[in-house]
Design a protein around this motif. Structure first.
Motif, short mmCIF file in Angstrom:
data_model
loop_
_atom_site.label_atom_id
_atom_site.label_comp_id
_atom_site.label_asym_id
_atom_site.label_seq_id
_atom_site.Cartn_x
_atom_site.Cartn_y
_atom_site.Cartn_z
N ARG A 92 24.68 -29.85 -37.32
CA ARG A 92 23.52 -30.66 -37.70
C ARG A 92 22.53 -30.74 -36.53
O ARG A 92 21.31 -30.69 -36.74
CB ARG A 92 23.97 -32.06 -38.11
CG ARG A 92 22.82 -33.05 -38.36
CD ARG A 92 21.90 -32.56 -39.49
NE ARG A 92 20.72 -33.38 -39.63
CZ ARG A 92 20.64 -34.43 -40.45
NH1 ARG A 92 21.69 -34.80 -41.18
NH2 ARG A 92 19.51 -35.11 -40.53
N SER A 93 23.03 -30.86 -35.30
CA SER A 93 22.12 -30.97 -34.16
C SER A 93 21.31 -29.69 -33.98
O SER A 93 20.11 -29.74 -33.67
CB SER A 93 22.88 -31.31 -32.87
OG SER A 93 23.74 -30.25 -32.49
N CYS A 94 21.93 -28.53 -34.18
CA CYS A 94 21.18 -27.27 -34.09
C CYS A 94 20.21 -27.12 -35.25
O CYS A 94 19.10 -26.62 -35.10
CB CYS A 94 22.15 -26.09 -34.06
SG CYS A 94 23.01 -25.89 -32.48
N TYR A 95 20.63 -27.56 -36.43
CA TYR A 95 19.73 -27.54 -37.58
C TYR A 95 18.47 -28.34 -37.28
O TYR A 95 17.35 -27.91 -37.59
CB TYR A 95 20.45 -28.11 -38.80
CG TYR A 95 19.59 -28.22 -40.04
CD1 TYR A 95 19.50 -27.17 -40.96
CD2 TYR A 95 18.86 -29.39 -40.32
CE1 TYR A 95 18.72 -27.26 -42.10
CE2 TYR A 95 18.07 -29.49 -41.44
CZ TYR A 95 18.01 -28.43 -42.33
OH TYR A 95 17.21 -28.53 -43.45
N ASP A 96 18.64 -29.50 -36.66
CA ASP A 96 17.48 -30.34 -36.34
C ASP A 96 16.56 -29.65 -35.34
O ASP A 96 15.33 -29.78 -35.41
CB ASP A 96 17.95 -31.69 -35.79
CG ASP A 96 18.60 -32.56 -36.85
OD1 ASP A 96 18.37 -32.30 -38.05
OD2 ASP A 96 19.35 -33.48 -36.48
N VAL A 97 17.14 -28.91 -34.36
CA VAL A 97 16.32 -28.19 -33.39
C VAL A 97 15.48 -27.12 -34.09
O VAL A 97 14.28 -27.00 -33.87
CB VAL A 97 17.20 -27.55 -32.30
CG1 VAL A 97 16.37 -26.64 -31.41
CG2 VAL A 97 17.87 -28.63 -31.46
N PHE A 98 16.12 -26.33 -34.96
CA PHE A 98 15.39 -25.30 -35.68
C PHE A 98 14.35 -25.90 -36.63
O PHE A 98 13.28 -25.33 -36.84
CB PHE A 98 16.36 -24.41 -36.46
CG PHE A 98 17.11 -23.44 -35.60
CD1 PHE A 98 16.46 -22.36 -35.02
CD2 PHE A 98 18.46 -23.61 -35.35
CE1 PHE A 98 17.14 -21.46 -34.22
CE2 PHE A 98 19.15 -22.73 -34.55
CZ PHE A 98 18.49 -21.65 -33.99
N ASP A 99 14.67 -27.07 -37.19
CA ASP A 99 13.70 -27.74 -38.06
C ASP A 99 12.45 -28.12 -37.27
O ASP A 99 11.33 -27.98 -37.77
CB ASP A 99 14.36 -28.98 -38.67
CG ASP A 99 13.45 -29.67 -39.68
OD1 ASP A 99 12.97 -29.00 -40.61
OD2 ASP A 99 13.21 -30.88 -39.53
N GLN A 100 12.63 -28.57 -36.02
CA GLN A 100 11.47 -28.87 -35.17
C GLN A 100 10.65 -27.61 -34.92
O GLN A 100 9.41 -27.64 -34.95
CB GLN A 100 11.94 -29.43 -33.83
CG GLN A 100 12.58 -30.80 -33.88
CD GLN A 100 13.04 -31.23 -32.49
OE1 GLN A 100 12.24 -31.33 -31.56
NE2 GLN A 100 14.33 -31.45 -32.35
N MET A 101 11.33 -26.49 -34.69
CA MET A 101 10.62 -25.24 -34.45
C MET A 101 9.80 -24.82 -35.66
O MET A 101 8.65 -24.39 -35.53
CB MET A 101 11.63 -24.14 -34.12
CG MET A 101 12.36 -24.31 -32.82
SD MET A 101 13.24 -22.78 -32.41
CE MET A 101 14.81 -23.44 -31.91
N LEU A 102 10.39 -24.95 -36.84
CA LEU A 102 9.67 -24.56 -38.06
C LEU A 102 8.42 -25.41 -38.24
O LEU A 102 7.36 -24.90 -38.64
CB LEU A 102 10.60 -24.71 -39.26
CG LEU A 102 11.74 -23.71 -39.35
CD1 LEU A 102 12.67 -24.07 -40.51
CD2 LEU A 102 11.22 -22.30 -39.54
N GLY A 111 16.51 -29.07 -26.96
CA GLY A 111 17.66 -28.89 -27.83
C GLY A 111 18.73 -29.94 -27.66
O GLY A 111 18.45 -31.12 -27.43
N ASN A 112 19.99 -29.49 -27.72
CA ASN A 112 21.12 -30.42 -27.66
C ASN A 112 21.80 -30.39 -26.30
O ASN A 112 22.99 -30.67 -26.19
CB ASN A 112 22.12 -30.08 -28.77
CG ASN A 112 22.63 -28.64 -28.67
OD1 ASN A 112 22.25 -27.90 -27.78
ND2 ASN A 112 23.48 -28.26 -29.61
N ILE A 113 21.04 -30.03 -25.25
CA ILE A 113 21.56 -30.00 -23.89
C ILE A 113 20.84 -31.06 -23.07
O ILE A 113 19.62 -31.02 -22.95
CB ILE A 113 21.36 -28.61 -23.25
CG1 ILE A 113 21.97 -27.52 -24.15
CG2 ILE A 113 21.99 -28.56 -21.87
CD1 ILE A 113 21.65 -26.11 -23.71
N ARG A 114 21.56 -32.00 -22.53
CA ARG A 114 20.96 -33.11 -21.80
C ARG A 114 21.17 -32.95 -20.30
O ARG A 114 21.92 -32.10 -19.85
CB ARG A 114 21.55 -34.44 -22.28
CG ARG A 114 23.05 -34.53 -22.15
CD ARG A 114 23.61 -35.78 -22.83
NE ARG A 114 25.07 -35.82 -22.75
CZ ARG A 114 25.87 -35.25 -23.65
NH1 ARG A 114 25.35 -34.60 -24.69
NH2 ARG A 114 27.19 -35.33 -23.52
N GLY A 115 20.47 -33.80 -19.53
CA GLY A 115 20.58 -33.76 -18.08
C GLY A 115 19.30 -33.34 -17.40
O GLY A 115 19.20 -33.35 -16.18
#
Length: 331
Positions: A274-284, A303-307
């Motif tokens: 789901r987290s990757c889906y949300d990233v790609f949704d932002q890109m679209l 994306g889903n990488i923090r820090g």
């Protein structure tokens, strides 16, 4: 990606190439100094798996930006299910007409070489490869990057079971304003639960192309033959689902990428979280922006990488595929 794919680079390129009705002043100074870009995917294909770590770098007086390989990071991918911690090995590029990468294939227990036809010397660095990790359906994985005194870490990603494609055909579909056109359509069994997929197709071929080799990391362009799918409104048995032809930076309408002259077609389906889906949704959404009142303004996508500021998505995907020869057909 996918890319795995170079999806982030493609989207960033699309943002700069797409025409907008509204002008936005974007300050890239902090972006260049602080950001890193992570690319690569753990799949259920045979290992090893390659990853690309770069940073944006000004190349002509601060007016243009390229991607410079990061060669001094420590990248660790952990199979959380088995407790296996894999510190990736940096693979130094070798330049002889093309770019070559020499590495040890721990699955086949032998040295191998991969080459890339077209990649700038500046961005050819920053390639890392796994040394013992296997992508296994049902296992969970995490990513840690240590670079420049910072620790970047991902959410834990589970590799869901691959999608079972039961049929692939090229048939006419109705695209609304554009009317009917030939498109690749898949039938598949949708498993119970909440599922997300990354779909892609490629005309002119019905042979396998891996997502785990270095060439999957270098392919940014203004055409993006990828689409995402949530199964929220799907039945268990899905019949003749039209694979979307993806997005582009030029505003071409739906159906632009279907090639009626092609005699074959290949379709990939990759499970994503789901987290990757949300990233790609932002890109679209960024691809579809035109600067108008009812579309989002161009902005940075993390994306889903923090820090810190990290562009990209740590993704684990089970891959399923199907290719067919379709022969001649009328337009």
């Amino acid at each position: 990606m996918i890319k795995s794919a170079s999806y982030i680079l493609c989207v960033l390129l699309g943002l700069f190439m797409s025409g907008c009705e509204k002008v936005f002043d974007v300050d890239l100074s902090g972006y260049v100094s602080d950001a890193i870009v992570f690319e690569g995917t753990v799949t259920n294909e045979r290992p090893p798996y390659f990853f690309h770590l770069t940073r944006p770098a000004a190349i002509t007086g601060g007016d243009y930006y390229n991607y410079e390989g990061i060669d001094d990071a420590v990248i660790v991918i952990t199979d959380v299910t088995e407790g296996i911690r894999d510190t990736l090995q940096y693979v130094k590029p070798r330049f002889e007409n093309h770019v070559y990468y020499d590495y040890y294939n721990y699955d086949k227990k032998r040295k191998e070489t991969e080459h890339i036809n077209s990649v700038s010397q500046n961005s050819a660095g920053g390639v890392y490869v796994t040394t013992k990790l296997y992508g296994i359906e049902g296992h969970s994985y995490s990513l840690d990057i240590y670079y420049n005194g910072k620790h970047f870490e991902s959410d834990t990603q589970k590799m869901e079971a691959n999608l079972i494609i039961t049929d692939l055909k090229v048939t006419k579909v109705d695209l609304g304003e554009k009317g009917e056109t030939f498109a690749p359509c898949i039938s598949f069994i949708n498993p119970p639960g909440e599922n997300y997929y990354l779909l892609s197709f490629f005309p002119w071929s019905y042979t396998h192309s891996t997502f785990s080799k270095p060439n999957a990391l270098f392919g940014a362009g203004s055409y993006w033959r990828y689409s995402i799918l949530s199964d929220e409104h799907l039945q268990e048995n899905v019949v003749d689902f039209a694979v979307d032809d993806g997005e582009n930076a030029f505003g071409y309408p739906n159906g632009w990428g279907y090639d009626h002259s092609s005699d074959s077609v290949y379709v990939w389906a990759q499970t994503i979280s789901r987290s990757c889906y949300d990233v790609f949704d932002q890109m679209l959404k960024q691809f579809r922006t035109d600067g108008g009142a009812y579309t989002p303004s161009p902005s940075s996508i993390t994306g889903n990488i923090r820090g810190g500021v990290v562009y990209g998505c740590f993704r684990v995907s089970a891959v399923s595929e199907k290719g067919i020869y379709v022969g001649e057909r009328s337009r």
